[in-house]
Design an enzyme around this catalytic site. Structure first.
Site, PDB file in Angstrom:
ATOM      1  CE1 TYR A 267      -3.697   2.470   0.518  1.00 30.74           C
ATOM      2  CE2 TYR A 267      -2.445   3.251   2.413  1.00 30.74           C
ATOM      3  CZ  TYR A 267      -3.485   3.406   1.509  1.00 30.74           C
ATOM      4  OH  TYR A 267      -4.309   4.505   1.595  1.00 30.74           O
TER       5      TYR A 267
ATOM      6  CG  ASP B 286       5.729   3.592   1.166  1.00 30.82           C
ATOM      7  OD1 ASP B 286       5.972   4.253   2.203  1.00 30.82           O
ATOM      8  OD2 ASP B 286       4.575   3.413   0.729  1.00 30.82           O
TER       9      ASP B 286
ATOM     10  CE  LYS C 106       1.709   4.082   8.951  1.00 25.14           C
ATOM     11  NZ  LYS C 106       0.356   4.372   9.410  1.00 25.14           N
TER      12      LYS C 106
END
Length: 431
Positions: free
Chosen positions: A146, A241, A269
């Protein structure tokens, strides 16, 4: 005895009248496991408390950012002080400089970094930059990885090794996804085949170096190194990523753990300490194309805002103190050892795995190496297990296809209590 979630249920019913599905991010709705999602009132350390008065040991941790735990005293104090000076200026601040320096210090592959507001924004911007730098249009991604909800990355997999641009969501024009090629994770031969066919058109390969959005799936030996070799051979960029894996797999990210040097990295994050954040960075020559240094446009009103920078910098400072990151890793490994011991004792053919501060457990006897093997998991069993753990005060991500997270706030006592709860839950649900 089932949990009392009467107030959560009332709030969820009210939310569904004014918010799509009652939530502001889909997985929170508990559709994958069924039932009512607890509405959270507060968090402290490794614990969550819902509006009904239930307490949970939390292994979701806001989906990864809270590596110090909820409401860490130093983060809260730093935010309180920062808020008195203002929440956003839309102008440069020293905090942005300090964050950029910290990222570059920790990730040697990053020479220049741009702050943004989310992981989606980071990956979208990195892909645009890769296309501009190479003058090419196609991008390879991996099925089950994702990279945010922008159009180019919302593509589904076909039945073969690759799938050219099939939109995975209504509202995504076929043309927007047509330049995205999906390959199975860990399938280096598939990547090589795509490059042989489209090599001169491929701008970049984007990959979660550790796949953690289809459950926890580790790269096979040589996979990441192979991606680096192939992209260099064909003049394409390699994008890691690390929105999820940054400061989770290792303090220097998965790229430090596996010793692979990407051209571009996306982050999020942990570097926001629980506040909205994202970043993308890489080689100076490539990043020089980003406006205002170059012609590749990207902007953001709240990018690098002082609250997110304060929370992130404080988090990284605490995490970087001698022994702290190692402690979180040791707690993760203790949990996985305990879970595997329980599974062996119950003669269940499943195994938990971990890397760094991430862990996962698939309810399948198959060796999970990609999305196809992840899909062999027994999701009904996971749903029963999830609710059995929830009523025992353990909060796991409400999906078989999400990783678990550990924090510095957890202790050995909470880990051992979790293992004991898992033993009871598994005896209850195994059928």
């Amino acid at each position: 005895m089932p949990l009392d979630l009467s107030r959560s249920k009332a709030l969820f019913e009210a939310s569904q009248r004014v918010i799509p599905g009652g939530v502001n991010s889909p997985v929170r709705a508990f559709r994958a496991v069924g039932g009512t999602p607890p509405f959270i009132a507060r968090g402290s350390g490794c614990l969550l408390y819902d509006v009904d008065g239930n307490a949970y040991i939390d292994y979701c941790l806001s989906w990864g950012p809270l590596i110090l735990g909820h409401a860490h005293p130093e983060v809260v104090a730093a935010l309180q002080e920062a808020a008195t000076r203002g929440t956003s200026f839309g102008a440069p601040t020293e905090l942005e400089l300090r964050m950029a320096e910290k990222v570059i210090e920790c990730l040697p592959s990053v020479e220049v970094v741009r702050m943004v507001n989310s992981g989606t924004e980071a990956t979208m911007s990195a892909i645009r930059l890769a296309r501009a730098y190479t003058g090419r249009t196609k991008v390879i991604k991996f099925i089950g990885c994702y990279h945010g909800h922008h159009d180019a990355m919302l593509v589904r997999a076909g039945s073969g090794a690759t799938d050219l641009g099939v939109p995975d969501s209504p509202g995504v024009p076929a043309a927007a996804a047509a330049e995205t090629i999906s390959v199975h994770y860990n399938d280096l031969a598939g990547v090589e085949a795509v490059f042989r066919q489209f090599g001169e058109q491929i701008a970049a390969v984007i990959v979660e170096p550790v796949a953690a959005n289809m459950g926890l799936v580790l790269p096979e030996p040589g996979f990441l190194e192979g991606l680096r070799r192939i992209t260099r051979e064909y003049g394409a960029l390699l994008i890691f990523d690390e929105v999820l894996t940054g400061w989770r797999v290792a303090y220097g990210g998965a790229q430090a753990y596996y010793g692979v040097d990407p051209d571009l990295t996306t982050l999020g994050k942990v570097i926001g300490g629980g506040l909205p954040v994202g970043a993308y960075g890489g080689k100076r020559e490539i990043m020089a194309l980003v406006a205002p240094s170059g012609p590749v446009y990207q902007a953001g009103t709240l990018s690098g805002n002082p609250l997110a920078m304060t929370a992130g910098l404080t988090t990284l400072e605490v995490l970087g103190r001698p022994g702290n990151f190692e402690r979180v890793v040791a707690l993760t490994e203790r949990l996985v050892r305990g879970l595997n011991q329980v599974l062996e004792e119950l003669e269940l053919p499943y195994r938990a795995r971990s890397v760094g501060t991430l862990f996962g457990l698939f309810f399948t006897p198959e060796r999970v190496v990609d999305y196809a093997t992840a899909l062999t998991a027994d999701t009904r069993l996971f749903s029963r297990y999830h609710h059995a753990m929830l009523k025992r005060g353990i909060y796991l991500a409400p999906s078989q296809f999400e990783a678990g997270f550990m924090s510095l706030a957890h202790t050995e006592a909470e880990i051992d209590a979790t293992v004991a709860a898992a033993a009871e839950a598994l005896r209850e649900v195994r059928g």
